[in-house]
Design an enzyme around this catalytic site. Structure first.
Site, PDB file in Angstrom:
ATOM      1  N   HIS A  39      34.725  44.837  48.027  1.00  0.00           N
ATOM      2  CA  HIS A  39      35.456  43.573  47.826  1.00  0.00           C
ATOM      3  C   HIS A  39      34.662  42.483  48.556  1.00  0.00           C
ATOM      4  O   HIS A  39      34.001  42.760  49.565  1.00  0.00           O
ATOM      5  CB  HIS A  39      36.834  43.756  48.470  1.00  0.00           C
ATOM      6  CG  HIS A  39      37.796  42.638  48.271  1.00  0.00           C
ATOM      7  ND1 HIS A  39      37.770  41.495  49.033  1.00  0.00           N
ATOM      8  CD2 HIS A  39      38.842  42.499  47.426  1.00  0.00           C
ATOM      9  CE1 HIS A  39      38.768  40.710  48.648  1.00  0.00           C
ATOM     10  NE2 HIS A  39      39.429  41.295  47.674  1.00  0.00           N
TER      11      HIS A  39
ATOM     12  N   GLN B 197      42.854  49.459  50.034  1.00  0.00           N
ATOM     13  CA  GLN B 197      43.345  50.098  48.807  1.00  0.00           C
ATOM     14  C   GLN B 197      43.676  51.571  48.984  1.00  0.00           C
ATOM     15  O   GLN B 197      44.209  52.192  48.058  1.00  0.00           O
ATOM     16  CB  GLN B 197      42.311  49.942  47.678  1.00  0.00           C
ATOM     17  CG  GLN B 197      42.103  48.526  47.214  1.00  0.00           C
ATOM     18  CD  GLN B 197      43.339  47.922  46.563  1.00  0.00           C
ATOM     19  OE1 GLN B 197      44.236  48.617  46.100  1.00  0.00           O
ATOM     20  NE2 GLN B 197      43.396  46.607  46.535  1.00  0.00           N
TER      21      GLN B 197
ATOM     22  N   LYS C  35      49.985  45.255  50.909  1.00  0.00           N
ATOM     23  CA  LYS C  35      49.707  46.216  49.839  1.00  0.00           C
ATOM     24  C   LYS C  35      50.486  47.512  50.029  1.00  0.00           C
ATOM     25  O   LYS C  35      50.407  48.429  49.213  1.00  0.00           O
ATOM     26  CB  LYS C  35      48.211  46.504  49.769  1.00  0.00           C
ATOM     27  CG  LYS C  35      47.390  45.276  49.354  1.00  0.00           C
ATOM     28  CD  LYS C  35      45.941  45.614  49.138  1.00  0.00           C
ATOM     29  CE  LYS C  35      45.036  44.407  49.209  1.00  0.00           C
ATOM     30  NZ  LYS C  35      44.929  43.687  47.936  1.00  0.00           N
TER      31      LYS C  35
HETATM   32  N1  PMP Z   1      39.366  44.907  50.638  1.00  0.00           N
HETATM   33  C1  PMP Z   1      39.878  45.412  49.520  1.00  0.00           C
HETATM   34  C2  PMP Z   1      39.318  46.691  48.960  1.00  0.00           C
HETATM   35  C3  PMP Z   1      40.944  44.744  48.898  1.00  0.00           C
HETATM   36  O1  PMP Z   1      41.457  45.241  47.780  1.00  0.00           O
HETATM   37  C4  PMP Z   1      41.456  43.566  49.467  1.00  0.00           C
HETATM   38  C5  PMP Z   1      42.603  42.809  48.819  1.00  0.00           C
HETATM   39  N2  PMP Z   1      42.441  42.526  47.470  1.00  0.00           N
HETATM   40  C6  PMP Z   1      40.866  43.081  50.628  1.00  0.00           C
HETATM   41  C7  PMP Z   1      39.835  43.789  51.186  1.00  0.00           C
HETATM   42  C8  PMP Z   1      41.332  41.824  51.287  1.00  0.00           C
HETATM   43  O2  PMP Z   1      42.611  41.985  51.763  1.00  0.00           O
HETATM   44  P1  PMP Z   1      43.439  40.711  52.277  1.00  0.00           P
HETATM   45  O3  PMP Z   1      43.338  39.715  51.172  1.00  0.00           O
HETATM   46  O4  PMP Z   1      44.816  41.253  52.460  1.00  0.00           O
HETATM   47  O5  PMP Z   1      42.805  40.254  53.525  1.00  0.00           O
END
Ligand code: PMP
Length: 407
Positions: A123, A203, A226
């Site tokens: 991500h 995730q 999540k």
């Molecule tokens: N890493 C992964 C694999 C994610 O899926 C996400 C959220 N989509 C994030 C990091 C970032 O999380 P947050 O937006 O809650 O900081």
């Protein structure tokens, strides 16, 4: 945990009763954020109705109740991830905040010529902070490639590791494809070269239970939103000696031991990393959400979600123009990233939304993965334990309609 009864579980989620565009909501965007059970909503209401106060400094009753509840939540999180001590659990604003905290701290330990390895499945929040760190330190960012099937190339990993490798970053589960990565093996091999490993558990936390001691992972992080908790709160686990060595991320109240204009000394863990008034209610609700998930039971969650994944995969394969990205259902969580030949994912997503179906379309904050497949994005359906096969049937019907309208 009790026997798994999805009808009963759905009653915990008031939002699942609402309509969208006149149609019953089918919520398949769980990888972006999960829905909130009444038990967690009640916990939030209870805090503001009964014991809202600032923590750690008041001697009055409300402040002590709030402090106790917040620290109790830290212990729930500690036990859930099996950290050795509750001090090793830093409450942050979420995964992004946690990763930035570590990346910022490592500036002190890196120099030109050092190497940082990130997986090709990350991500953006586990890419950009490391690029920023490389810019500041002159360290080199290297990318562990993924294969056509959306899995990491582990033989390449062994080739890339070397004594200059200082840090390895990988997600436990990919948000774009659902791949469950072999983190145990990655951690072990990285440690053989003395590198530290940060695992992004954003995730994985919704689907499986990670044991940070058994994994011997150096840093592990996730976001509460999540896993049935509220937004704006998450956690960073770090081995005590590493957290002690890292410099504080932000300065302010709560994170100090003594302050004078000549010299300030910092508080011990975990306060050193929790400057300012934290998200008190969020932290307490995070603990409640973890308890809620454990009441349902992660074995039940995994088994049921896997059934949904198999069913949805089989049904999607009914389309002759479907392209499903990623690995086999056995190697991933309940996420399906797909496209229809000849259709733009955004058009499909917009049409099925009109029919009450919430799926994600786009690059899922993982543009390098989209670049790999040479596509603008995918349609992503991500399932949770409160979803049903009937909802999957509704999605398939909507996708059939979208196909006939667009093709
Ligand atoms: N890493 C992964 C694999 C994610 O899926 C996400 C959220 N989509 C994030 C990091 C970032 O999380 P947050 O937006 O809650 O900081």
């Amino acid at each position: 945990a009790e026997r798994f009864d999805v009808t009963k579980i759905r009653q915990d989620f008031p939002i699942l009763n609402r309509k969208v565009n006149g149609k019953p909501l089918v919520y398949f965007d769980n990888a972006a954020t999960s829905q909130t059970p009444q038990q967690v909503i009640d916990c939030i209401v209870d805090y503001y109705q009964n014991y809202n106060a600032n923590i750690h400094r008041g001697v009055h009753a409300l402040s002590q109740e709030a402090t106790d509840a917040y620290e109790k939540a830290r212990q729930i999180i500690q036990q859930h991830f099996n950290a050795k001590e509750s001090k090793e659990i830093i409450l942050t604003a979420g995964t992004t905040h946690s990763i930035n905290l570590v990346a910022n701290g490592f500036e002190k330990f890196l120099q030109k010529g050092d190497e940082i390895l990130v997986s090709g499945l990350e991500h953006h929040s586990n890419i950009v902070p490391w690029q920023m760190l490389c810019e500041k330190t002159g360290a080199l960012l290297k990318v562990l490639p993924m294969s056509e099937t959306g899995t990491l190339n582990m033989s390449q990993f062994e080739v890339m590791l070397n004594p200059n490798t200082k840090l390895v970053m990988v997600n436990h589960v990919s948000n774009a494809l659902g791949t469950i990565n072999p983190i145990q093996e990655i951690i072990k091999k990285a440690h053989d070269f003395g590198a530290k490993v940060l695992v992004d558990g954003a995730q994985s936390a919704p689907h499986l239970k990670a044991d940070v001691q058994a994994l011997d992972v150096d840093f592990y992080t996730c976001s509460a939103h999540k896993i049935c908790g509220p937004t704006g709160i998450g956690m960073l686990y770090g081995k005590r000696e590493l957290l002690e060595a890292l410099p504080p991320y932000q300065g302010g109240g709560e994170m100090i031991d003594q302050v004078s204009f000549e010299k300030t000394t910092y508080a011990g863990l975990p306060n050193k990393f929790e400057a300012g008034t934290p998200n008190i209610c969020g932290g307490i609700a995070f603990g409640r959400a973890i308890n809620y998930m454990n009441e349902i039971g992660f074995e039940n969650i995994q088994a049921y979600e896997h059934e949904l994944l198999l069913y949805a995969t089989k049904r999607l394969e009914e389309f002759d123009n479907i392209i499903i990205y990623g690995t086999s259902p056995e190697q991933k969580t309940a996420v399906i990233s797909f496209n229809f030949e000849g259709l733009h994912p955004y058009d499909v997503g917009t049409l099925v939304d009109k029919m009450g179906i919430a799926v994600r379309t786009g690059h899922h904050c993982a543009q390098p993965i989209m670049e790999f497949f040479k596509i603008p994005g995918t349609i992503r359906a991500s399932f949770s334990f409160y979803n049903t096969k009937e909802e999957i049937d509704l999605m398939i019907d909507a996708l059939k309609k979208a196909n006939s309208m667009l093709l």
